[in-house]
Design a protein around this motif. Sequence first.
Motif, PDB file in Angstrom:
ATOM      1  N   UNK A   1       9.781   7.773  -7.312  1.00 54.94           N
ATOM      2  CA  UNK A   1      10.651   7.194  -8.342  1.00 54.94           C
ATOM      3  C   UNK A   1      10.840   8.145  -9.523  1.00 54.94           C
ATOM      4  N   UNK A   2       9.787   8.772 -10.070  1.00 54.34           N
ATOM      5  CA  UNK A   2      10.034   9.721 -11.164  1.00 54.34           C
ATOM      6  C   UNK A   2      10.910  10.916 -10.764  1.00 54.34           C
ATOM      7  N   UNK A   3      10.761  11.376  -9.534  1.00 54.57           N
ATOM      8  CA  UNK A   3      11.586  12.509  -9.082  1.00 54.57           C
ATOM      9  C   UNK A   3      13.050  12.088  -8.992  1.00 54.57           C
ATOM     10  N   UNK A   4      13.315  10.947  -8.387  1.00 55.13           N
ATOM     11  CA  UNK A   4      14.697  10.474  -8.268  1.00 55.13           C
ATOM     12  C   UNK A   4      15.265  10.129  -9.631  1.00 55.13           C
ATOM     13  N   UNK A   5      14.439   9.560 -10.514  1.00 54.12           N
ATOM     14  CA  UNK A   5      14.872   9.248 -11.880  1.00 54.12           C
ATOM     15  C   UNK A   5      15.326  10.528 -12.596  1.00 54.12           C
ATOM     16  N   UNK A   6      14.591  11.601 -12.393  1.00 56.22           N
ATOM     17  CA  UNK A   6      14.954  12.875 -13.027  1.00 56.22           C
ATOM     18  C   UNK A   6      16.334  13.332 -12.585  1.00 56.22           C
ATOM     19  N   UNK A   7      16.588  13.296 -11.293  1.00 58.98           N
ATOM     20  CA  UNK A   7      17.898  13.724 -10.785  1.00 58.98           C
ATOM     21  C   UNK A   7      19.016  12.794 -11.245  1.00 58.98           C
ATOM     22  N   UNK A   8      18.777  11.502 -11.192  1.00 55.19           N
ATOM     23  CA  UNK A   8      19.818  10.546 -11.571  1.00 55.19           C
ATOM     24  C   UNK A   8      20.098  10.614 -13.065  1.00 55.19           C
ATOM     25  N   UNK A   9      19.067  10.755 -13.880  1.00 57.29           N
ATOM     26  CA  UNK A   9      19.274  10.849 -15.329  1.00 57.29           C
ATOM     27  C   UNK A   9      20.024  12.128 -15.689  1.00 57.29           C
ATOM     28  N   UNK A  10      19.711  13.226 -15.020  1.00 55.63           N
ATOM     29  CA  UNK A  10      20.443  14.474 -15.271  1.00 55.63           C
ATOM     30  C   UNK A  10      21.907  14.333 -14.879  1.00 55.63           C
TER      31      UNK A  10
ATOM     32  N   UNK B   1       0.835  -1.211   0.000  1.00 56.77           N
ATOM     33  CA  UNK B   1       0.000   0.000   0.000  1.00 56.77           C
ATOM     34  C   UNK B   1       0.868   1.260   0.000  1.00 56.77           C
ATOM     35  N   UNK B   2       1.787   1.350   0.937  1.00 59.50           N
ATOM     36  CA  UNK B   2       2.587   2.578   1.014  1.00 59.50           C
ATOM     37  C   UNK B   2       3.547   2.717  -0.157  1.00 59.50           C
ATOM     38  N   UNK B   3       4.157   1.617  -0.562  1.00 60.65           N
ATOM     39  CA  UNK B   3       5.135   1.728  -1.644  1.00 60.65           C
ATOM     40  C   UNK B   3       4.469   2.087  -2.959  1.00 60.65           C
ATOM     41  N   UNK B   4       3.271   1.588  -3.212  1.00 56.31           N
ATOM     42  CA  UNK B   4       2.591   1.935  -4.459  1.00 56.31           C
ATOM     43  C   UNK B   4       2.281   3.421  -4.503  1.00 56.31           C
ATOM     44  N   UNK B   5       1.736   3.928  -3.425  1.00 53.88           N
ATOM     45  CA  UNK B   5       1.392   5.349  -3.394  1.00 53.88           C
ATOM     46  C   UNK B   5       2.637   6.228  -3.510  1.00 53.88           C
ATOM     47  N   UNK B   6       3.683   5.877  -2.786  1.00 51.96           N
ATOM     48  CA  UNK B   6       4.875   6.708  -2.787  1.00 51.96           C
ATOM     49  C   UNK B   6       5.764   6.477  -4.015  1.00 51.96           C
ATOM     50  N   UNK B   7       5.753   5.270  -4.565  1.00 55.93           N
ATOM     51  CA  UNK B   7       6.576   4.969  -5.734  1.00 55.93           C
ATOM     52  C   UNK B   7       6.147   5.797  -6.932  1.00 55.93           C
ATOM     53  N   UNK B   8       4.854   5.997  -7.077  1.00 56.17           N
ATOM     54  CA  UNK B   8       4.362   6.758  -8.222  1.00 56.17           C
ATOM     55  C   UNK B   8       4.802   8.216  -8.186  1.00 56.17           C
ATOM     56  N   UNK B   9       5.239   8.689  -7.040  1.00 55.31           N
ATOM     57  CA  UNK B   9       5.711  10.064  -6.919  1.00 55.31           C
ATOM     58  C   UNK B   9       7.235  10.122  -6.790  1.00 55.31           C
TER      59      UNK B   9
END
Length: 191
Positions: free
Chosen positions: A159-168, A149-157
Motif C-alpha cells: 500500500x505505501x508503494x502504490x500510494x507513492x506512485x498514485x500520489x505522484x 494473515x497475508x493481507x496484513x503482511x503484504x499491505x504494510x509493504x
Amino acid sequence: VEIPGTEVVMQADLVLLAVIFIYLVLASQFGSFFHPVAIMASLPLSIVGVMLALLLTKTTLNIFSMIGIVFLMGLVTKNAILLVDFANRGVRNGLDRHAALLAAGQVRLRPILMTTAAMIFGMLPLALGLGEGAEQQAPMGRAIIGGVITSTLLTLVVVPVIYTYIDAFEQRLKARRRGATVLAHQPADKA
C-alpha cells in the motif's frame, strides 16, 4: 428450475458489488478518485491468502467462504485506510510524502497488528469447526484467517508503494491543470 453454475455467478457478483461499494465510499471519504485505488490494492492480496488457506485445509469455496471474503474486504480496507489517512494528514501538515508514509507505518503498525491478532484468535473456534453444525461455517473462519494473515503482511509493504506512485501521478495532474489554467487566463500577445 435451477441453472447449473448460477451459484458461482451470483457469488462473483456479490464480491464485485462489495468492491464497487467500498470504492464509492472511499472516493467520497478521501475526496479523490485515486487514493482509493491505493487502498483497494490490498484486496487482491487478501484473496491470495484466502485461496491458500482453503487449499491447505482442503476446504471448498462455498457461500460461507464467500461471506468470509466480503467480511475480509472490509477489514483489509480498514487497515489500508489507517495507513493512507495518516499519510495524508502528514502531507497536509507539511511532511514530504516519504516522511509521512514512514510515520504512518510506525504509528499505525501496532493497531493493525492488534486488529489482525484479534481477528485471527476470534475466528479460530469457527475455523476449527468446534460444536454442532460448525463444520458448515468453518470455511468462513478459514477464509478470514488466511486472508487477514497475508493481507496484513503484504499491505504494510504494498500500500505505501502504490500510494507513492498514485500520489505522484495525482500531483502531476494537478500541476498540469494549474498550468493549463494559467495559460488560459493570460492575455494574447498583440502584434
